[in-house]
Design a protein around this motif. Structure first.
Motif, PDB file in Angstrom:
ATOM      1  N   GLY A 382      20.371  12.001  37.908  1.00  0.00           N
ATOM      2  CA  GLY A 382      20.007  12.826  39.055  1.00  0.00           C
ATOM      3  C   GLY A 382      20.587  12.291  40.341  1.00  0.00           C
ATOM      4  N   GLU A 383      20.589  10.984  40.513  1.00  0.00           N
ATOM      5  CA  GLU A 383      21.173  10.400  41.723  1.00  0.00           C
ATOM      6  C   GLU A 383      22.675  10.622  41.781  1.00  0.00           C
ATOM      7  OE1 GLU A 383      20.053   6.340  41.727  1.00  0.00           O
ATOM      8  OE2 GLU A 383      17.955   6.710  42.318  1.00  0.00           O
ATOM      9  N   ASP A 384      23.344  10.541  40.626  1.00  0.00           N
ATOM     10  CA  ASP A 384      24.791  10.783  40.613  1.00  0.00           C
ATOM     11  C   ASP A 384      25.110  12.225  40.987  1.00  0.00           C
ATOM     12  OD1 ASP A 384      25.134   8.177  39.871  1.00  0.00           O
ATOM     13  OD2 ASP A 384      25.288   8.617  37.702  1.00  0.00           O
ATOM     14  N   GLU A 385      24.318  13.170  40.483  1.00  0.00           N
ATOM     15  CA  GLU A 385      24.557  14.576  40.831  1.00  0.00           C
ATOM     16  C   GLU A 385      24.357  14.826  42.321  1.00  0.00           C
ATOM     17  OE1 GLU A 385      22.067  16.928  38.392  1.00  0.00           O
ATOM     18  OE2 GLU A 385      23.158  16.501  36.516  1.00  0.00           O
ATOM     19  N   ARG A 386      23.333  14.228  42.914  1.00  0.00           N
ATOM     20  CA  ARG A 386      23.116  14.429  44.353  1.00  0.00           C
ATOM     21  C   ARG A 386      24.248  13.821  45.173  1.00  0.00           C
ATOM     22  NH1 ARG A 386      17.720  13.598  42.787  1.00  0.00           N
ATOM     23  NH2 ARG A 386      17.882  11.330  43.183  1.00  0.00           N
ATOM     24  N   GLU A 387      24.740  12.680  44.731  1.00  0.00           N
ATOM     25  CA  GLU A 387      25.853  12.080  45.455  1.00  0.00           C
ATOM     26  C   GLU A 387      27.105  12.951  45.374  1.00  0.00           C
ATOM     27  OE1 GLU A 387      26.390   8.228  43.855  1.00  0.00           O
ATOM     28  OE2 GLU A 387      24.592   7.365  44.816  1.00  0.00           O
ATOM     29  N   GLU A 388      27.352  13.582  44.202  1.00  0.00           N
ATOM     30  CA  GLU A 388      28.504  14.460  44.064  1.00  0.00           C
ATOM     31  C   GLU A 388      28.368  15.680  44.962  1.00  0.00           C
ATOM     32  OE1 GLU A 388      28.816  15.374  39.984  1.00  0.00           O
ATOM     33  OE2 GLU A 388      29.484  13.355  39.382  1.00  0.00           O
ATOM     34  N   VAL A 389      27.161  16.227  45.066  1.00  0.00           N
ATOM     35  CA  VAL A 389      26.939  17.387  45.929  1.00  0.00           C
ATOM     36  C   VAL A 389      27.146  17.016  47.388  1.00  0.00           C
ATOM     37  CG1 VAL A 389      25.198  19.010  46.743  1.00  0.00           C
ATOM     38  CG2 VAL A 389      25.448  18.572  44.305  1.00  0.00           C
ATOM     39  N   ASP A 390      26.666  15.860  47.763  1.00  0.00           N
ATOM     40  CA  ASP A 390      26.827  15.432  49.148  1.00  0.00           C
ATOM     41  C   ASP A 390      28.301  15.204  49.474  1.00  0.00           C
ATOM     42  OD1 ASP A 390      24.128  15.536  49.479  1.00  0.00           O
ATOM     43  OD2 ASP A 390      23.794  13.386  49.057  1.00  0.00           O
ATOM     44  N   TYR A 395      26.767  23.539  48.518  1.00  0.00           N
ATOM     45  CA  TYR A 395      25.329  23.700  48.382  1.00  0.00           C
ATOM     46  C   TYR A 395      24.977  25.059  47.756  1.00  0.00           C
ATOM     47  CZ  TYR A 395      25.252  19.764  51.586  1.00  0.00           C
ATOM     48  OH  TYR A 395      25.452  18.543  52.170  1.00  0.00           O
ATOM     49  N   SER A 396      25.967  25.657  47.054  1.00  0.00           N
ATOM     50  CA  SER A 396      25.731  26.974  46.478  1.00  0.00           C
ATOM     51  C   SER A 396      24.694  26.935  45.379  1.00  0.00           C
ATOM     52  CB  SER A 396      27.023  27.572  45.924  1.00  0.00           C
ATOM     53  OG  SER A 396      27.553  26.693  44.935  1.00  0.00           O
ATOM     54  N   SER A 397      24.636  25.779  44.716  1.00  0.00           N
ATOM     55  CA  SER A 397      23.658  25.675  43.622  1.00  0.00           C
ATOM     56  C   SER A 397      22.261  25.407  44.084  1.00  0.00           C
ATOM     57  CB  SER A 397      24.110  24.558  42.648  1.00  0.00           C
ATOM     58  OG  SER A 397      24.157  23.322  43.337  1.00  0.00           O
ATOM     59  N   VAL A 398      22.118  25.183  45.370  1.00  0.00           N
ATOM     60  CA  VAL A 398      20.796  24.874  45.917  1.00  0.00           C
ATOM     61  C   VAL A 398      20.149  26.175  46.379  1.00  0.00           C
ATOM     62  CG1 VAL A 398      19.512  23.603  47.638  1.00  0.00           C
ATOM     63  CG2 VAL A 398      21.592  22.617  46.624  1.00  0.00           C
ATOM     64  N   ASN A 399      19.003  26.490  45.900  1.00  0.00           N
ATOM     65  CA  ASN A 399      18.275  27.696  46.264  1.00  0.00           C
ATOM     66  C   ASN A 399      17.467  27.450  47.527  1.00  0.00           C
ATOM     67  OD1 ASN A 399      19.220  29.060  43.976  1.00  0.00           O
ATOM     68  ND2 ASN A 399      17.505  28.249  42.713  1.00  0.00           N
TER      69      ASN A 399
END
Length: 402
Positions: A382-390, A395-399
């Motif tokens: 989960g931390e790796d995914e958040r770092e990739e998004v940042d 942020y399209s996947s964020v509702n």
């Protein structure tokens, strides 16, 4: 004429009688004055010969069982009657004073016991920090601290039980001194030495042992805490030498007290702390092996204490500096195939009940470890995914709810 002559003779006779009375009085007064003068002269001569003895009070020499008043010079003659009266010992009831002495030992022992319990068992022994990039502790140092931790536990147990013996023995002695009627004694020491010798020597011996053990506990904790705080070697040596100085002073205080004893060369246990311990051990052995009233538990206590000391010295001498966990064999660890063994009925039938329970415990521990490992992996993913998004800014996947 004849009448006048008779009257004259009568008057002369009266005058002679008066003169004789006056002369008698004057002679007696002169005799008194002479005797007083002679007595005063004798006293002056006596004072001039040795005036210090005349005014000096009689010296009191104390013996183990009675007191004598001894004077010198003229004071010896003046106090002759007093000396005859005081040559006999003065007996009195010293049981309340002896009970006060035991109470003086009981209260400090109880306070020290409470402190040792909180320090040795209620709080955890200090540990070295984990290794970091800035500081890596040698394995030999960690093994030494682990060894000191085990020694701290044993030392705390011995010290606490020693002080508990002081509290219990002093309480029983006070009750006995209050309930029973003791014969009069010359002094408090005379009463204790005659009726409470074992109790008094035991209370003093165990109190001293507990205090010395408490000091050792403090040094062990301070040593590891200084190592954990990255203290310099000089500071560690300063703490060690200071503790050693305090221990030497405490032993010296006890030695002086043992040497003083009851005030004479006879009314004491010896000259040093070792004489006190020897006297206590000899009395305890004598009471334990008394034919009239034997003490099997007292004898058992002495044998078990000797065995305990032998085991402790054996461990201190023979135990290596290796880490305790490194000395564990395969019998103490879990087998790799514990799950497969439990699924095989033939293998289970060959095992004992204790071995089967151990395998079940190993399987449960393995499952818990797998669960913790999966949770850690999920958190890291989960931390790796958040770092990739940042990093991508997508942020399209964020509702986002309006």
């Amino acid at each position: 004429m004849a009448k006048a002559t008779d009257e004259m003779n009568k008057m002369k006779a009266k005058l002679r009688r008066r003169r004789s009375r006056v002369s008698g009085l004057s002679s007696s007064s002169c005799a008194v004055v002479r005797s007083s003068s002679i007595a005063a002269f004798l006293w002056i001569v006596a004072f001039s010969l040795k005036p210090s003895d005349a005014f000096a009070p009689p010296t009191i020499l104390q013996s183990p069982r009675c007191q004598y008043h001894v004077g010198n010079g003229i004071s010896t003659k003046l106090h002759a009657v007093t000396n005859l009266a005081t040559e006999t010992p003065l007996l009195a009831d010293y049981a309340p004073a002896a009970a006060t002495l035991f109470n003086n030992m009981k209260l400090p022992a109880a306070v020290v016991t409470a402190g040792m319990i909180s320090l040795g068992f209620a709080t955890r022994f200090p540990e070295l920090p984990r290794d970091t990039l800035e500081k890596v502790y040698p394995q030999s140092l960690r093994a030494r601290c682990a060894k000191l931790e085990r020694l701290h536990i044993v030392l705390g147990l011995v010290s606490v039980t020693s002080e508990l013996i002081v509290v219990l023995w002093a309480a029983v002695a006070v009750n006995q001194l209050t309930e029973r009627v003791y014969e009069p004694a010359v002094s408090v020491w005379d009463l204790i030495h005659r009726d409470c010798d074992l109790a008094w020597s035991a209370v003093n011996s165990h109190y001293i042992l507990g205090i010395i053990g408490f000091t050792g506990m403090l040094w062990l904790r301070a040593y590891v805490m200084l190592l954990a705080a990255s203290a310099s070697k000089s500071l560690v040596n300063a703490a060690s030498t200071g503790t050693a100085a305090a221990t030497c002073l405490m032993v010296s205080i006890v030695n002086r007290g043992v040497e003083s004893g009851g005030g004479t060369s006879v009314d004491r246990y010896g000259n040093t702390i070792l004489d006190l311990f020897t006297h206590y051990a000899a009395l305890l052995l004598k009471v334990a092996t008394d034919e009239a009233s034997p003490g099997p538990l007292q004898l058992s206590a002495m044998v078990l204490e000797i065995a305990s000391l032998c085991f402790m010295f054996h461990v201190l001498i023979t135990e290596s500096d290796a880490k305790f966990e490194e000395q564990l064999t395969d019998e103490h660890s879990c087998p790799v195939d514990a799950y497969d063994v439990l699924r095989d009925d033939n293998e289970v039938s060959k095992l004992t009940k204790i071995e089967v329970e151990k395998l079940k415990t190993c399987v449960d521990l393995g499952e818990e470890e797998d669960k913790r490992q999966r949770i850690r992996e999920w958190v890291l993913d989960g931390e790796d995914e958040r770092e990739e998004v940042d990093d991508s800014g997508d942020y399209s996947s964020v509702n986002v709810s309006a």
